[in-house]
Design a protein around this motif. Structure first.
Motif, PDB file in Angstrom:
ATOM      1  N   VAL A 153      41.746  44.062  38.193  1.00 15.97           N
ATOM      2  CA  VAL A 153      42.423  43.263  37.157  1.00 15.97           C
ATOM      3  C   VAL A 153      42.781  41.879  37.690  1.00 15.97           C
ATOM      4  CG1 VAL A 153      44.466  43.125  35.676  1.00 15.97           C
ATOM      5  CG2 VAL A 153      43.298  45.320  35.998  1.00 15.97           C
ATOM      6  N   GLU A 154      43.296  41.826  38.913  1.00 13.98           N
ATOM      7  CA  GLU A 154      43.680  40.533  39.510  1.00 13.98           C
ATOM      8  C   GLU A 154      42.461  39.634  39.713  1.00 13.98           C
ATOM      9  OE1 GLU A 154      47.583  41.838  42.151  1.00 13.98           O
ATOM     10  OE2 GLU A 154      45.576  42.086  42.983  1.00 13.98           O
ATOM     11  N   LEU A 155      41.354  40.213  40.177  1.00 11.60           N
ATOM     12  CA  LEU A 155      40.140  39.422  40.391  1.00 11.60           C
ATOM     13  C   LEU A 155      39.598  38.874  39.075  1.00 11.60           C
ATOM     14  CD1 LEU A 155      38.097  41.332  43.124  1.00 11.60           C
ATOM     15  CD2 LEU A 155      38.939  38.990  43.241  1.00 11.60           C
ATOM     16  N   GLU A 156      39.616  39.691  38.047  1.00 11.70           N
ATOM     17  CA  GLU A 156      39.119  39.222  36.746  1.00 11.70           C
ATOM     18  C   GLU A 156      39.997  38.108  36.193  1.00 11.70           C
ATOM     19  OE1 GLU A 156      38.828  42.687  34.316  1.00 11.70           O
ATOM     20  OE2 GLU A 156      36.912  43.328  35.196  1.00 11.70           O
ATOM     21  N   ARG A 157      41.306  38.199  36.439  1.00 16.30           N
ATOM     22  CA  ARG A 157      42.203  37.150  35.978  1.00 16.30           C
ATOM     23  C   ARG A 157      41.968  35.847  36.754  1.00 16.30           C
ATOM     24  NH1 ARG A 157      46.684  39.355  37.171  1.00 16.30           N
ATOM     25  NH2 ARG A 157      47.232  38.120  38.982  1.00 16.30           N
ATOM     26  N   MET A 158      41.813  35.955  38.063  1.00 20.90           N
ATOM     27  CA  MET A 158      41.615  34.773  38.898  1.00 20.90           C
ATOM     28  C   MET A 158      40.295  34.073  38.604  1.00 20.90           C
ATOM     29  SD  MET A 158      43.129  35.703  42.675  1.00 20.90           S
ATOM     30  CE  MET A 158      42.327  37.292  42.817  1.00 20.90           C
ATOM     31  N   THR A 159      39.272  34.853  38.302  1.00 22.64           N
ATOM     32  CA  THR A 159      37.938  34.285  38.066  1.00 22.64           C
ATOM     33  C   THR A 159      37.660  34.023  36.596  1.00 22.64           C
ATOM     34  OG1 THR A 159      36.976  36.506  37.974  1.00 22.64           O
ATOM     35  CG2 THR A 159      37.011  35.413  40.124  1.00 22.64           C
ATOM     36  N   ASP A 160      38.676  34.229  35.755  1.00 19.15           N
ATOM     37  CA  ASP A 160      38.560  33.979  34.313  1.00 19.15           C
ATOM     38  C   ASP A 160      37.425  34.798  33.692  1.00 19.15           C
ATOM     39  OD1 ASP A 160      39.464  32.877  31.988  1.00 19.15           O
ATOM     40  OD2 ASP A 160      38.352  31.005  32.187  1.00 19.15           O
ATOM     41  N   GLY A 161      37.281  36.027  34.183  1.00 22.96           N
ATOM     42  CA  GLY A 161      36.298  36.936  33.611  1.00 22.96           C
ATOM     43  C   GLY A 161      34.880  36.772  34.120  1.00 22.96           C
ATOM     44  N   ALA A 162      34.655  35.916  35.119  1.00 19.95           N
ATOM     45  CA  ALA A 162      33.300  35.718  35.650  1.00 19.95           C
ATOM     46  C   ALA A 162      32.863  36.949  36.457  1.00 19.95           C
ATOM     47  CB  ALA A 162      33.256  34.479  36.534  1.00 19.95           C
ATOM     48  N   ILE A 163      31.559  37.106  36.617  1.00 21.07           N
ATOM     49  CA  ILE A 163      31.021  38.209  37.423  1.00 21.07           C
ATOM     50  C   ILE A 163      31.302  37.908  38.894  1.00 21.07           C
ATOM     51  CG2 ILE A 163      28.942  39.464  38.088  1.00 21.07           C
ATOM     52  CD1 ILE A 163      27.790  38.757  35.332  1.00 21.07           C
ATOM     53  N   HIS A 164      32.136  38.729  39.534  1.00 21.88           N
ATOM     54  CA  HIS A 164      32.562  38.433  40.904  1.00 21.88           C
ATOM     55  C   HIS A 164      32.025  39.422  41.934  1.00 21.88           C
ATOM     56  CE1 HIS A 164      35.446  41.704  40.342  1.00 21.88           C
ATOM     57  NE2 HIS A 164      35.851  41.115  39.222  1.00 21.88           N
ATOM     58  N   GLN A 165      31.619  40.610  41.513  1.00 21.71           N
ATOM     59  CA  GLN A 165      31.076  41.636  42.414  1.00 21.71           C
ATOM     60  C   GLN A 165      32.028  41.945  43.575  1.00 21.71           C
ATOM     61  OE1 GLN A 165      27.375  39.400  43.113  1.00 21.71           O
ATOM     62  NE2 GLN A 165      26.278  41.188  42.299  1.00 21.71           N
ATOM     63  N   GLY A 166      33.317  41.755  43.335  1.00 25.38           N
ATOM     64  CA  GLY A 166      34.310  42.093  44.356  1.00 25.38           C
ATOM     65  C   GLY A 166      34.633  40.982  45.323  1.00 25.38           C
ATOM     66  N   LEU A 167      34.023  39.806  45.165  1.00 25.82           N
ATOM     67  CA  LEU A 167      34.294  38.671  46.069  1.00 25.82           C
ATOM     68  C   LEU A 167      34.554  37.398  45.260  1.00 25.82           C
ATOM     69  CD1 LEU A 167      31.673  38.910  48.982  1.00 25.82           C
ATOM     70  CD2 LEU A 167      34.090  39.518  49.047  1.00 25.82           C
ATOM     71  N   ALA A 168      35.570  36.641  45.678  1.00 30.32           N
ATOM     72  CA  ALA A 168      35.869  35.350  45.047  1.00 30.32           C
ATOM     73  C   ALA A 168      36.435  34.415  46.109  1.00 30.32           C
ATOM     74  CB  ALA A 168      36.857  35.519  43.901  1.00 30.32           C
ATOM     75  N   LEU A 169      35.809  33.259  46.254  1.00 31.62           N
ATOM     76  CA  LEU A 169      36.232  32.273  47.250  1.00 31.62           C
ATOM     77  C   LEU A 169      36.989  31.152  46.542  1.00 31.62           C
ATOM     78  CD1 LEU A 169      35.924  31.596  50.324  1.00 31.62           C
ATOM     79  CD2 LEU A 169      33.970  30.170  49.668  1.00 31.62           C
ATOM     80  N   GLN A 170      38.236  30.956  46.923  1.00 28.71           N
ATOM     81  CA  GLN A 170      39.082  29.948  46.276  1.00 28.71           C
ATOM     82  C   GLN A 170      38.948  28.598  46.987  1.00 28.71           C
ATOM     83  OE1 GLN A 170      43.157  31.093  45.960  1.00 28.71           O
ATOM     84  NE2 GLN A 170      43.786  29.240  44.878  1.00 28.71           N
ATOM     85  N   ILE A 171      38.546  27.579  46.209  1.00 30.96           N
ATOM     86  CA  ILE A 171      38.325  26.237  46.748  1.00 30.96           C
ATOM     87  C   ILE A 171      39.531  25.357  46.434  1.00 30.96           C
ATOM     88  CG2 ILE A 171      36.752  24.259  46.783  1.00 30.96           C
ATOM     89  CD1 ILE A 171      35.498  26.884  47.692  1.00 30.96           C
TER      90      ILE A 171
END
Length: 327
Positions: A128-146
């Motif tokens: 849920v947190e990943l989907e919120r941070m990525t605004d629903g984008a396909i993340h496959q469990g990884l998200a790099l914050q720039i």
């Protein structure tokens, strides 16, 4: 024997305080303490504690909403391939968010290894947190914050370059690229990469109707954005006027130019190359404020070149002519 009037007077004389009125001395006691405060406003009442807890909860909800907005609007590189490529390119990052109980493959292993080597914090997050941070984008469990890019001031950057060359701090004449109406971040990244390859001092973009340094631009630049500064100006036309007053020649790239790029005489002096968007080209005001409009000779069957390709060809020719003059 005393009369009743004398006895009453004696009684009155024996009383404490004034005998005729209060003289104002009892006014404060007569006023009282005012209305009784509400139960929720009395510190020792149960209702006061209930109200305090409700206010704290409301403040926490407000802060949580504010943090959510920050997370959603943060620039994120999502997906296993994109994340590992961004880390390989050396894109600066604030954190690598990893899903709890993620299925580990080679891309995940390399991402974790590179993040550790680069000193990027690893943050576990649920789905849920990943989907919120990525605004629903396909993340496959990884998200790099720039982190937000720190832009230079366009006029100050060009003026400093001119002064540094005059003082002998740099050996090559100032060289800049200005973008007019470029909105594709991949074009910006490719232009930054060419600028780094041919020793340009910076890339200038306007604040409005222009691409910025997004994660996609960072990725396309292949790490060159670390070496070449990107500067912003509030108005490109006004900035070009300031750049010209600092002693830098401004040339615009356009198919209908009055000069050809090969053997361009202005190439060996301080130079700013302006490129417009593919299809629209240079805007009228920008075109009018260029010292010259330069064309790249191409086959008649090709209508125009991609902006990043046109910049790369132009920078190569400028570099060639400058090297020839220095020999």
């Amino acid at each position: 024997m005393s009369t009743p009037q004398e006895r009453a007077g004696a009684v009155r004389k024996g009383k404490k305080g004034p005998t005729k009125g209060s003289g104002g001395k009892g006014r404060r006691s007569l006023e009282g303490k005012g209305p009784t405060p509400k139960a929720e406003d009395r510190p020792y009442h149960k209702a006061y504690r209930t109200k305090e807890l409700a206010e704290r909860a409301a403040n926490k909800r407000t802060a949580a909403k504010r943090n959510d907005r920050i997370k959603v609007n943060a620039e994120m590189v999502t997906g296993r391939n994109s994340v590992v490529e961004a880390l390989r390119a050396g894109i600066p990052a604030k954190a690598l968010h990893v899903a709890i109980r993620i299925e580990v493959d080679d891309r995940v292993r390399e991402s974790l290894k590179l993040a550790n080597e680069l000193g990027i914090p690893l943050m576990e997050a649920n789905k849920v947190e990943l989907e919120r941070m990525t605004d629903g984008a396909i993340h496959q469990g990884l998200a790099l914050q720039i982190p937000p890019y720190e832009y230079k001031d366009a006029v100050q950057l060009t003026q400093k370059s001119v002064k540094d060359y005059a003082r002998g701090y740099k050996r090559t004449q100032p060289l800049f690229i200005a973008l007019d109406g470029i909105t594709d971040p991949r074009n910006l990244g490719a232009i930054i990469r060419s600028a780094s390859a041919f020793g340009a001092d910076g890339v200038i973009i306007p604040e409005r109707r222009s691409v910025g340094m997004t994660a996609s631009a960072w990725k396309t630049s292949a790490g060159a954005a670390v070496r070449v500064p990107v500067a912003k100006c509030s108005n490109l036309t006004n900035a070009l006027k300031e750049i010209k007053s600092a002693g830098i020649f401004v040339i615009g790239l356009d198919a209908g130019g009055n000069m050809d790029l090969p053997n361009l005489e202005l190439a060996t002096g301080p130079l700013c190359i302006v490129v417009g968007s593919e299809g629209k080209g240079l805007s009228r005001l920008v075109r009018e404020n260029c010292d010259a409009i330069v064309s790249i000779p191409i086959d008649s069957a090709m209508e125009s070149l991609n902006a990043s390709m046109a910049v790369g060809i132009s920078l190569y020719e400028v570099s060639r002519l400058r090297n020839a003059e220095s020999k």
